[in-house]
Design a protein around this motif. Structure first.
Motif, PDB file in Angstrom:
ATOM      1  N   ALA A   9       4.811   8.938   2.292  1.00 57.44           N
ATOM      2  CA  ALA A   9       5.475  10.020   1.562  1.00 57.44           C
ATOM      3  C   ALA A   9       6.364   9.448   0.471  1.00 57.44           C
ATOM      4  O   ALA A   9       6.407   9.956  -0.659  1.00 57.44           O
ATOM      5  N   SER A  10       7.058   8.369   0.784  1.00 52.27           N
ATOM      6  CA  SER A  10       7.936   7.723  -0.191  1.00 52.27           C
ATOM      7  C   SER A  10       7.145   7.174  -1.373  1.00 52.27           C
ATOM      8  O   SER A  10       7.610   7.186  -2.514  1.00 52.27           O
ATOM      9  N   GLU A  11       5.919   6.714  -1.104  1.00 52.82           N
ATOM     10  CA  GLU A  11       5.076   6.175  -2.160  1.00 52.82           C
ATOM     11  C   GLU A  11       4.289   7.252  -2.903  1.00 52.82           C
ATOM     12  O   GLU A  11       3.523   6.939  -3.823  1.00 52.82           O
ATOM     13  N   GLY A  12       4.441   8.509  -2.493  1.00 50.62           N
ATOM     14  CA  GLY A  12       3.759   9.594  -3.188  1.00 50.62           C
ATOM     15  C   GLY A  12       2.315   9.801  -2.784  1.00 50.62           C
ATOM     16  O   GLY A  12       1.599  10.578  -3.411  1.00 50.62           O
ATOM     17  N   ARG A  67       2.711  14.379   0.762  1.00 49.13           N
ATOM     18  CA  ARG A  67       3.960  15.142   0.646  1.00 49.13           C
ATOM     19  C   ARG A  67       4.370  15.745   1.979  1.00 49.13           C
ATOM     20  O   ARG A  67       5.555  15.913   2.250  1.00 49.13           O
ATOM     21  N   ASN A  99       5.387   5.230  -9.604  1.00 53.32           N
ATOM     22  CA  ASN A  99       5.318   6.373  -8.695  1.00 53.32           C
ATOM     23  C   ASN A  99       6.694   6.904  -8.305  1.00 53.32           C
ATOM     24  O   ASN A  99       6.826   8.037  -7.860  1.00 53.32           O
ATOM     25  N   ASP A 100       7.754   6.097  -8.512  1.00 48.30           N
ATOM     26  CA  ASP A 100       9.110   6.579  -8.226  1.00 48.30           C
ATOM     27  C   ASP A 100       9.479   7.762  -9.105  1.00 48.30           C
ATOM     28  O   ASP A 100      10.249   8.632  -8.705  1.00 48.30           O
ATOM     29  N   GLN A 114       7.666  10.187  -9.969  1.00 47.83           N
ATOM     30  CA  GLN A 114       7.103  11.423  -9.442  1.00 47.83           C
ATOM     31  C   GLN A 114       7.710  11.822  -8.106  1.00 47.83           C
ATOM     32  O   GLN A 114       7.694  12.998  -7.746  1.00 47.83           O
ATOM     33  N   THR A 115       8.266  10.872  -7.356  1.00 54.80           N
ATOM     34  CA  THR A 115       8.693  11.172  -5.988  1.00 54.80           C
ATOM     35  C   THR A 115      10.201  11.237  -5.798  1.00 54.80           C
ATOM     36  O   THR A 115      10.662  11.831  -4.829  1.00 54.80           O
ATOM     37  N   LYS A 163      13.776  12.711  -6.249  1.00 56.79           N
ATOM     38  CA  LYS A 163      14.215  14.067  -6.550  1.00 56.79           C
ATOM     39  C   LYS A 163      15.673  14.079  -6.994  1.00 56.79           C
ATOM     40  O   LYS A 163      16.520  13.408  -6.402  1.00 56.79           O
ATOM     41  N   TYR A 204      12.645   9.254   7.225  1.00 59.97           N
ATOM     42  CA  TYR A 204      11.872  10.202   6.411  1.00 59.97           C
ATOM     43  C   TYR A 204      10.673  10.711   7.204  1.00 59.97           C
ATOM     44  O   TYR A 204      10.393  11.919   7.257  1.00 59.97           O
ATOM     45  N   LYS A 242      14.172  10.136  -2.735  1.00 52.73           N
ATOM     46  CA  LYS A 242      12.850  10.566  -2.277  1.00 52.73           C
ATOM     47  C   LYS A 242      12.961  11.391  -1.001  1.00 52.73           C
ATOM     48  O   LYS A 242      12.252  12.383  -0.822  1.00 52.73           O
TER      49      LYS A 242
END
Length: 263
Positions: A60-63, A66, A118-119, A121-122, A124, A185, A216
């Motif tokens: 999930a952390s790496e996208g 979800r 990818n950070d 995109q993930t 927040k 997470y 994330k």
């Protein structure tokens, strides 16, 4: 303490001018290789506990995912150190080369730096309005440390916890600080625990990577007993996260968005 998380070894201790042979607990270091859709994705060196949470939290952390149901099947061979993940139908892994590309971008006129593409995109930007008192900051840090039997026995792990302002919801321990956060997470995803109103309590230094992990996960407050880095503070400012460090004894420092911490 989980017997797999440490081993007993005879060592020599020097104390008060004397050498003595004693038995000591040494934390276990264990490699876990993750395969996604039959392709090798990553190898993580970790403390051998809560593998399912770590794998789910990491993906999930790496996208890659979800939600928990983005995974059709997860099989872990604890003996050999392999985790086999089959993604749900319609889910595909992005080009893995993207996971090693550094990305520097901007947002709302601010310079926001991420280590990996990818950070972007993930991670927040927090919308949390959770508040915490100074006494609660100190008490949550003490509660997390008191609950880590592995740290007490070995001194060789990082501790992390998801908390409300009043109590610890779940705590995890690992030799890798990122692994401890991924386990948290993953636990929240597996148990559908909302984290927007929660607090992340952490034993280690707040680096930019740790702050990005917190973003994330989705928390608005990060508490640490150690120092932050300058890039972590910049990211905390940009991502609307309250970063509190050096929580020791009855004092601490607030490095960003102090409105969430009250007297």
């Amino acid at each position: 303490m989980n017997e797999r998380m440490s081993v007993n070894k005879s060592i020599v201790r020097f104390k008060d001018g004397n050498f003595n042979q004693i038995n000591d607990h040494i934390v276990t270091e264990f490699p876990m290789t993750i395969y996604v859709n039959n392709e090798e994705f990553a190898t993580m060196v970790c403390t051998p506990a809560h593998f399912d949470e770590m794998v789910i939290g990491f993906l999930a952390s790496e996208g890659v995912i979800r939600f928990r149901n983005d995974i059709k099947a997860l099989n872990i061979d604890e003996e050999k150190g392999f985790a086999y993940v089959e993604l749900a139908e319609g889910k595909e892994i992005n080009n893995q080369r993207d996971f090693s590309k550094r990305f520097i971008g901007s947002c709302c006129g601010k310079s926001r730096q991420f280590y990996f593409q990818n950070d972007v995109q993930t991670a927040k930007t927090s919308t949390a309005e959770t508040k915490i008192t100074a006494d609660q900051c100190i008490r949550l840090m003490q509660q997390m440390q008191d609950n880590s039997h592995v740290f007490k026995g070995t001194g060789g792990v990082h501790n992390a916890a998801i908390c409300t302002s009043g109590e610890m919801v779940v705590g995890r321990t690992d030799i890798g600080r990122h692994n401890a956060l991924d386990k948290l997470y993953g636990h929240c995803l597996m148990n559908q625990i909302s984290v927007r109103d929660k607090i992340l309590v952490f034993s280690g230094r707040i680096s930019s990577e740790v702050l990005t992990k917190a973003a994330k996960i989705g928390v608005g407050i990060v508490l640490s007993k150690s120092a932050p880095t300058d890039l972590a503070v910049q990211l905390a400012e940009d991502l609307n996260i309250t970063a509190v460090g050096f929580i020791r004894g009855s004092s601490f420092n607030i490095y960003s968005h102090p409105r969430r911490v009250t007297n």
